[in-house]
Design an enzyme around this catalytic site. Structure first.
Site, PDB file in Angstrom:
ATOM      1  N   CYS A   1      -3.249   4.420  -4.827  1.00 48.07           N
ATOM      2  CA  CYS A   1      -4.073   5.610  -4.618  1.00 48.07           C
ATOM      3  C   CYS A   1      -3.715   6.667  -5.665  1.00 48.07           C
ATOM      4  CB  CYS A   1      -3.921   6.143  -3.199  1.00 48.07           C
ATOM      5  SG  CYS A   1      -2.239   6.633  -2.772  1.00 48.07           S
TER       6      CYS A   1
ATOM      7  N   ASP B   1       0.857  -1.185   0.000  1.00 45.97           N
ATOM      8  CA  ASP B   1       0.000   0.000   0.000  1.00 45.97           C
ATOM      9  C   ASP B   1       0.895   1.238   0.000  1.00 45.97           C
ATOM     10  OD1 ASP B   1      -2.172   1.685   0.071  1.00 45.97           O
ATOM     11  OD2 ASP B   1      -2.657   1.303   2.171  1.00 45.97           O
TER      12      ASP B   1
END
Length: 148
Positions: free
Chosen positions: A85, A45
């Site tokens: 993201c 992430d």
């Protein structure tokens, strides 16, 4: 402070720290140099790799590189959760990058689940840039020439 928070979270959830490993390192270097027992689960992430659409190709190479590094140290049948993201890469492009990372490491990847925004993150129909969160959970199987 992130390491202290991670240790605290382990205790809050009723696990002993001996069940977890805590490493403070550059993840790219760590994964490339890792030679111990393969991981059963890896969660990637990272921060947004593509903050400027003019650097999209460079960012995709970064995502592929880190996913390939993770796949090289992931056990057969292990779970890889890869997230992005970056608003400048679509879910379709992200999945294609993941397939290329699997091909580059000789690993078959089976999608188990795909996640995006939660209901607490509403996105207008015309505001496609707002759909920047993507998370693909996969099982990494054997190499291309082997049966799974």
């Amino acid at each position: 402070s992130a390491m202290a928070l991670a240790r605290k979270n382990v205790r809050i959830n009723g696990f002993g720290e001996e069940m977890c490993g805590f490493v403070e390192s550059d993840v790219k270097q760590y994964l490339r140099n890792y030679r111990a027992k393969p991981f059963g689960v890896i969660v990637l992430d990272p921060p947004a790799f593509i903050k400027d659409r003019r650097k999209k190709a460079e960012g995709i190479r970064g995502y592929r590189s880190i996913n390939e590094a993770a796949l090289r140290v992931l056990a057969r049948g292990g779970i890889l959760m890869s997230c992005s993201c970056s608003t400048h890469i679509s879910l379709e492009e992200f999945r294609y990058m993941l397939s290329e990372a699997g091909r580059g490491t000789g690993r078959r990847l089976q999608v188990l689940e795909i996640f995006g925004h939660g209901i607490d993150h509403p996105v207008g129909v015309a505001f496609t840039e707002g759909e920047y969160l993507k998370c693909v959970v996969m099982r990494a199987g054997k190499g291309r020439s082997e049966h799974e």
